[in-house]
Design an enzyme around this catalytic site. Structure first.
Site, PDB file in Angstrom:
ATOM      1  N   TRP A   1     -73.141 -17.746 -85.727  1.00 58.88           N
ATOM      2  CA  TRP A   1     -71.903 -17.861 -84.946  1.00 58.88           C
ATOM      3  C   TRP A   1     -71.923 -19.285 -84.435  1.00 58.88           C
ATOM      4  O   TRP A   1     -72.656 -19.611 -83.506  1.00 58.88           O
ATOM      5  CB  TRP A   1     -71.926 -16.837 -83.808  1.00 58.88           C
ATOM      6  CG  TRP A   1     -70.689 -16.831 -82.962  1.00 58.88           C
ATOM      7  CD1 TRP A   1     -70.539 -17.370 -81.733  1.00 58.88           C
ATOM      8  CD2 TRP A   1     -69.449 -16.212 -83.286  1.00 58.88           C
ATOM      9  NE1 TRP A   1     -69.266 -17.132 -81.279  1.00 58.88           N
ATOM     10  CE2 TRP A   1     -68.577 -16.431 -82.200  1.00 58.88           C
ATOM     11  CE3 TRP A   1     -68.973 -15.508 -84.395  1.00 58.88           C
ATOM     12  CZ2 TRP A   1     -67.270 -15.960 -82.186  1.00 58.88           C
ATOM     13  CZ3 TRP A   1     -67.681 -15.035 -84.374  1.00 58.88           C
ATOM     14  CH2 TRP A   1     -66.855 -15.273 -83.273  1.00 58.88           C
TER      15      TRP A   1
ATOM     16  N   LYS B   1     -56.351  -4.635 -68.002  1.00 55.40           N
ATOM     17  CA  LYS B   1     -57.538  -3.907 -68.462  1.00 55.40           C
ATOM     18  C   LYS B   1     -57.325  -2.402 -68.287  1.00 55.40           C
ATOM     19  O   LYS B   1     -57.622  -1.621 -69.179  1.00 55.40           O
ATOM     20  CB  LYS B   1     -58.809  -4.319 -67.699  1.00 55.40           C
ATOM     21  CG  LYS B   1     -59.398  -5.649 -68.049  1.00 55.40           C
ATOM     22  CD  LYS B   1     -60.136  -5.711 -69.374  1.00 55.40           C
ATOM     23  CE  LYS B   1     -59.252  -6.174 -70.485  1.00 55.40           C
ATOM     24  NZ  LYS B   1     -58.986  -7.580 -70.652  1.00 55.40           N
TER      25      LYS B   1
ATOM     26  N   GLU C   1     -54.677  -1.086 -70.870  1.00 58.05           N
ATOM     27  CA  GLU C   1     -55.003  -1.054 -72.292  1.00 58.05           C
ATOM     28  C   GLU C   1     -56.114  -0.073 -72.636  1.00 58.05           C
ATOM     29  O   GLU C   1     -56.107   0.481 -73.728  1.00 58.05           O
ATOM     30  CB  GLU C   1     -55.264  -2.452 -72.878  1.00 58.05           C
ATOM     31  CG  GLU C   1     -56.416  -3.225 -72.325  1.00 58.05           C
ATOM     32  CD  GLU C   1     -56.573  -4.601 -73.010  1.00 58.05           C
ATOM     33  OE1 GLU C   1     -57.237  -5.454 -72.443  1.00 58.05           O
ATOM     34  OE2 GLU C   1     -56.048  -4.813 -74.118  1.00 58.05           O
TER      35      GLU C   1
ATOM     36  N   GLU D   1     -54.978  -9.385 -64.535  1.00 59.33           N
ATOM     37  CA  GLU D   1     -56.008  -9.034 -65.511  1.00 59.33           C
ATOM     38  C   GLU D   1     -56.544  -7.623 -65.239  1.00 59.33           C
ATOM     39  O   GLU D   1     -56.786  -6.851 -66.176  1.00 59.33           O
ATOM     40  CB  GLU D   1     -57.130 -10.088 -65.493  1.00 59.33           C
ATOM     41  CG  GLU D   1     -58.293  -9.838 -66.431  1.00 59.33           C
ATOM     42  CD  GLU D   1     -57.902  -9.698 -67.906  1.00 59.33           C
ATOM     43  OE1 GLU D   1     -56.757  -9.983 -68.272  1.00 59.33           O
ATOM     44  OE2 GLU D   1     -58.778  -9.274 -68.674  1.00 59.33           O
TER      45      GLU D   1
ATOM     46  N   LYS E   1     -57.625  -6.386 -82.218  1.00 59.43           N
ATOM     47  CA  LYS E   1     -58.393  -7.426 -81.527  1.00 59.43           C
ATOM     48  C   LYS E   1     -57.695  -8.777 -81.660  1.00 59.43           C
ATOM     49  O   LYS E   1     -57.635  -9.550 -80.713  1.00 59.43           O
ATOM     50  CB  LYS E   1     -59.812  -7.484 -82.106  1.00 59.43           C
ATOM     51  CG  LYS E   1     -60.714  -8.512 -81.440  1.00 59.43           C
ATOM     52  CD  LYS E   1     -61.087  -8.098 -80.035  1.00 59.43           C
ATOM     53  CE  LYS E   1     -61.925  -9.128 -79.318  1.00 59.43           C
ATOM     54  NZ  LYS E   1     -61.887  -8.937 -77.855  1.00 59.43           N
TER      55      LYS E   1
ATOM     56  N   ARG F   1     -73.530 -10.101 -84.401  1.00 59.90           N
ATOM     57  CA  ARG F   1     -73.867 -11.243 -83.543  1.00 59.90           C
ATOM     58  C   ARG F   1     -73.262 -12.558 -84.055  1.00 59.90           C
ATOM     59  O   ARG F   1     -73.369 -13.587 -83.388  1.00 59.90           O
ATOM     60  CB  ARG F   1     -75.392 -11.404 -83.471  1.00 59.90           C
ATOM     61  CG  ARG F   1     -76.105 -10.207 -82.877  1.00 59.90           C
ATOM     62  CD  ARG F   1     -77.604 -10.458 -82.842  1.00 59.90           C
ATOM     63  NE  ARG F   1     -77.932 -11.584 -82.005  1.00 59.90           N
ATOM     64  CZ  ARG F   1     -78.071 -11.548 -80.692  1.00 59.90           C
ATOM     65  NH1 ARG F   1     -77.913 -10.405 -80.058  1.00 59.90           N
ATOM     66  NH2 ARG F   1     -78.368 -12.628 -80.006  1.00 59.90           N
TER      67      ARG F   1
ATOM     68  N   HIS G   1     -39.642  -7.525 -51.967  1.00 56.87           N
ATOM     69  CA  HIS G   1     -38.355  -7.886 -52.577  1.00 56.87           C
ATOM     70  C   HIS G   1     -37.887  -6.846 -53.590  1.00 56.87           C
ATOM     71  O   HIS G   1     -36.985  -7.110 -54.379  1.00 56.87           O
ATOM     72  CB  HIS G   1     -38.465  -9.269 -53.230  1.00 56.87           C
ATOM     73  CG  HIS G   1     -38.754 -10.355 -52.234  1.00 56.87           C
ATOM     74  ND1 HIS G   1     -37.822 -10.788 -51.319  1.00 56.87           N
ATOM     75  CD2 HIS G   1     -39.899 -11.040 -51.960  1.00 56.87           C
ATOM     76  CE1 HIS G   1     -38.354 -11.717 -50.546  1.00 56.87           C
ATOM     77  NE2 HIS G   1     -39.628 -11.883 -50.917  1.00 56.87           N
TER      78      HIS G   1
ATOM     79  N   CYS H   1     -76.199 -15.817 -82.461  1.00 52.43           N
ATOM     80  CA  CYS H   1     -76.468 -15.683 -83.892  1.00 52.43           C
ATOM     81  C   CYS H   1     -77.498 -14.574 -84.038  1.00 52.43           C
ATOM     82  O   CYS H   1     -78.065 -14.109 -83.052  1.00 52.43           O
ATOM     83  CB  CYS H   1     -77.086 -16.959 -84.464  1.00 52.43           C
ATOM     84  SG  CYS H   1     -76.077 -18.427 -84.237  1.00 52.43           S
TER      85      CYS H   1
ATOM     86  N   ASN I   1     -81.366 -19.051 -82.803  1.00 53.09           N
ATOM     87  CA  ASN I   1     -80.244 -18.481 -82.059  1.00 53.09           C
ATOM     88  C   ASN I   1     -80.269 -19.111 -80.678  1.00 53.09           C
ATOM     89  O   ASN I   1     -81.288 -19.027 -79.992  1.00 53.09           O
ATOM     90  CB  ASN I   1     -80.413 -16.954 -81.954  1.00 53.09           C
ATOM     91  CG  ASN I   1     -79.493 -16.356 -80.909  1.00 53.09           C
ATOM     92  OD1 ASN I   1     -78.353 -16.798 -80.759  1.00 53.09           O
ATOM     93  ND2 ASN I   1     -79.986 -15.362 -80.202  1.00 53.09           N
ATOM     94  N   GLY I   2     -79.159 -19.722 -80.273  1.00 54.77           N
ATOM     95  CA  GLY I   2     -79.110 -20.315 -78.938  1.00 54.77           C
ATOM     96  C   GLY I   2     -78.539 -21.720 -78.984  1.00 54.77           C
ATOM     97  O   GLY I   2     -77.943 -22.126 -79.982  1.00 54.77           O
TER      98      GLY I   2
HETATM   99  C1  AGP Z   1     -57.137  -8.529 -74.047  1.00 52.00           C
HETATM  100  O1  AGP Z   1     -57.883  -7.506 -73.539  1.00 52.00           O
HETATM  101  C2  AGP Z   1     -56.250  -8.168 -75.157  1.00 52.00           C
HETATM  102  N1  AGP Z   1     -56.951  -7.576 -76.215  1.00 52.00           N
HETATM  103  C3  AGP Z   1     -55.206  -9.199 -75.553  1.00 52.00           C
HETATM  104  O2  AGP Z   1     -54.342  -9.324 -74.460  1.00 52.00           O
HETATM  105  C4  AGP Z   1     -55.688 -10.611 -75.975  1.00 52.00           C
HETATM  106  O3  AGP Z   1     -56.190 -11.288 -74.862  1.00 52.00           O
HETATM  107  C5  AGP Z   1     -54.506 -11.371 -76.603  1.00 52.00           C
HETATM  108  O4  AGP Z   1     -54.073 -10.706 -77.750  1.00 52.00           O
HETATM  109  C6  AGP Z   1     -54.856 -12.807 -76.924  1.00 52.00           C
HETATM  110  O5  AGP Z   1     -55.870 -12.897 -77.876  1.00 52.00           O
HETATM  111  P1  AGP Z   1     -56.616 -14.276 -78.131  1.00 52.00           P
HETATM  112  O6  AGP Z   1     -57.324 -14.612 -76.892  1.00 52.00           O
HETATM  113  O7  AGP Z   1     -57.521 -14.006 -79.298  1.00 52.00           O
HETATM  114  O8  AGP Z   1     -55.567 -15.287 -78.466  1.00 52.00           O
END
Ligand code: AGP
Length: 611
Positions: free
Chosen positions: A75, A488, A491, A484, A606, A27, A507, A2, A101-102
């Site tokens: 938050w 990363k 993207e 993962e 996002k 925050r 395979h 927060c 905050n915390g």
């Molecule tokens: C992760 O780096 C991405 N931005 C994306 O794959 C994300 O994880 C996915 O859209 C799921 O989002 P969420 O965790 O908000 O459901």
């Protein structure tokens, strides 16, 4: 996470507080509030649920002559976003207000004691406990500073607080343990805030408040004392950043800042939930232990990075609980006619709690009357409301589009859930759970170690900046880490990166390996370590350049690699929470070397609220 702010001076406090809150909205932004000292007339308090704009639109009648006050942007961690759970919280007297905050880890225990002695509570927050504790100390005749100091003795956890009282005009008392707090002083004014951006319009001379210190702010003066009340000479820093840099905490990007926040995100997610018996505190539990004991099958669903956290959890869940566990990409789940019934547990994993694909998967499960748990970072999100129980990841708001700190928080939250279910089902001995939890608590420091090696990872990324094709390989829990790592890299750098279980390459995909291809292997120690090294050798023989994530001192792995990203070792099932960090940093540096905007990669949002 927060944001808190406080101002005392000779000018009107409200505009300073609202500006400060605006710069701290990153925050948290699910509710906000202010408390002002009205000369000769107690405190004036206003709180609103929703973004700061809701509060700004509701303060038209604020007393213009108030020159001391505190503010908060929230938050949510304890208690859903609402006006009554917004801060400032009070003790009900109308004379005392506190922003926080915390997380107060022992708040339930403290609340029970306070209720037993006659205190009435009006919110679901942990913060209200602090207000009542301070009130009790004042009633004993202590000064406001000593009353706040007493919080540092009675409350466990992480917190930064600021308090005002009607009987102490012009005084704000603040204190800190773990959660950030900075103070500033200018002519006839003093400021306190969670972060530097809130102070920058007023001063560039900033006092850093350390753990277990109490700050008394009066117009033109800041006094800092320790736990015993001894006065300290504060460290003064001159800030040269602009506001945007300051919001990023001096980091170049939010993504890098959030990578650095991972030890705290994991610590906060574990905080207060790691009883030695393996007991887990689900934040909102509308499921009985009997219902959970009756579960005979688990589905974990999520998208993107959240799906990768679910993949990690599958290994832990099956190993510790002996329950069959399936993982699904949420957008596929409901279209494949999965076998779901009343004894099925469906766990929706989502940072935002608003991803349409995951919401629809959970709704599908609900139609079949399955038990549903949401693991999410956003209190009162759609998934939190839809689920029978919620386990929140306390990572704080994540601004970079690429998920980092929320992912690690998901991994540890899901590991806790697995241990909890194992405890309920009696498939793990208490002593074993205790050892596992003890090691889980060491994960933040192991993450710190990897982050501290960022400068060693950067040259590897620099050397590989022009590579077209990357393969990420792993086995066991190393496979989701490879997934993962590849996601990363894709993207944020736009490099082509495919992830495979190491054993699968032969395979088919091995046909793509040629000199110039880079293979990134997750080769930390595990029960499949020798198999991973065997697979890596196969790639090396065909001319691939090898980058390995390996445990400190592993000469065998180093002997196979052109580059090593060193990481400390931990229990195999926890290793994703450590190994992933090296790959996040590798992706980050490579993307920066390519000149990419890592916080806002092209074509991505996002939160994806369409199916
Ligand atoms: C992760 O780096 C991405 N931005 C994306 O794959 C994300 O994880 C996915 O859209 C799921 O989002 P969420 O965790 O908000 O459901």
């Amino acid at each position: 996470m927060c944001g808190i702010v406080g101002f005392t001076g000779s000018d009107a406090a409200l505009p300073v507080l609202l500006d400060g809150l605006a710069s701290l909205e990153y925050r948290g932004y699910d509710s906000a509030g202010v408390a002002l000292q009205v000369p000769g007339d107690g405190l004036w308090l206003r709180r609103r649920s929703g973004k700061l704009a809701e509060l700004t639109g509701a303060v038209g009648d604020a007393p213009a002559d108030a020159t001391t006050g505190i503010g908060h942007t929230r938050w949510a961690t304890h208690g859903r976003p609402s006006e009554r759970n917004a801060h400032p919280q009070t003790d009900g007297s109308g004379d005392l207000a506190i922003v926080h905050n915390g997380i107060v880890e022992n708040f339930l225990e403290l609340r029970e004691e306070l209720e037993a002695s006659g205190h009435e509570f009006r919110s679901e927050t942990d913060t209200e406990v602090l207000a009542h504790l301070v009130a009790d100390e004042l009633a004993e005749g202590r000064s406001l500073a000593d009353a706040v100091r007493s919080l540092l003795h009675s409350a466990d956890g992480s917190f930064a607080v600021a308090v005002v009282h009607a009987d102490d005009p012009g005084l704000i008392v603040a204190a800190r343990r773990v959660s950030p707090l900075v103070a500033g002083v200018a002519d006839e004014a003093a400021f306190v805030a969670s972060d530097i951006p809130a102070l920058l319009p007023h001063t560039r001379e900033v006092l850093v408040v350390d753990d277990d210190q109490v700050v008394e702010l009066r117009p033109g003066s800041v006094r800092i004392t320790d736990l015993d009340g001894t006065e300290l000479t504060p460290e003064l820093r001159t800030i040269t950043w602009d506001v945007e840099q300051a919001e990023k905490g001096g980091y170049e990007d939010f993504m890098l800042k959030e990578i650095h926040e991972q030890p705290a995100a994991v610590r906060d997610t574990l905080s207060g939930r790691t009883a030695p018996s393996g007991e887990l505190m689900l934040d909102e539990l509308r499921l009985s232990e009997d219902e959970l004991r009756a579960v005979d099958k688990v589905f974990l669903v999520g998208c993107g990075t959240s799906y990768h956290a679910a993949m990690v959890a599958k290994y832990a869940l099956e190993h510790w609980t002996r329950l069959p566990c399936e993982i699904d990409i949420a957008s596929e789940f409901r279209y494949r006619d999965p076998v779901v019934d009343t004894r099925t547990l469906v766990v929706g994993v989502s940072q935002s709690g608003e991803t349409a694909d995951t919401i629809e998967a959970m709704k599908y499960a609900k139609r079949w009357d399955a038990r549903i748990i949401a693991v999410t970072n956003v209190v009162d999100s759609s998934m939190a409301r839809l689920a029978d129980a919620v386990l929140y990841t306390h990572a704080g708001p994540e601004i970079g589009v690429a998920a980092t700190k929320t992912h690690l928080a998901q991994v540890v939250a899901l590991e806790l859930l697995a241990l909890y279910l194992a405890g309920l089902r009696g498939t793990r001995y208490t002593s074993e759970a205790r050892d596992l939890l003890a090691e889980l608590c060491e994960i933040p420091s192991r993450i710190e170690t990897v982050i501290g090696r960022s400068d060693d990872i950067h040259p590897v990324a620099h050397e590989l900046v022009d590579v077209r094709d990357f393969f990420f390989l792993g086995r066991g829990v190393g496979y989701p880490v490879a997934m993962e790592g590849a996601l990363k890299l894709k993207e944020i750098s736009y490099a082509r990166a495919e992830a495979y279980p190491g054993g699968e390459m032969k395979h088919g995909p091995i046909a793509l390996i040629e000199p110039g291809t880079v293979v990134v292997g997750v080769a930390t120690r595990s029960h499949v370590y020798a198999k991973v090294l065997g697979n890596i050798s196969e790639m090396r023989t065909r001319g691939a350049t090898i980058v390995l994530v390996a445990n400190d001192g592993d000469d065998t792995a180093a002997g196979l690699a052109d580059h090593v990203l060193w990481v400390p070792s931990t229990i195999e099932l926890f290793s994703p929470a450590v190994d992933t960090v090296a790959l996040q940093l590798f992706a980050y540096h490579l993307a920066k070397e390519r000149g990419r905007d890592v916080d806002k990669p092209r074509n991505l949002a996002k939160t994806v609220t369409v199916e």
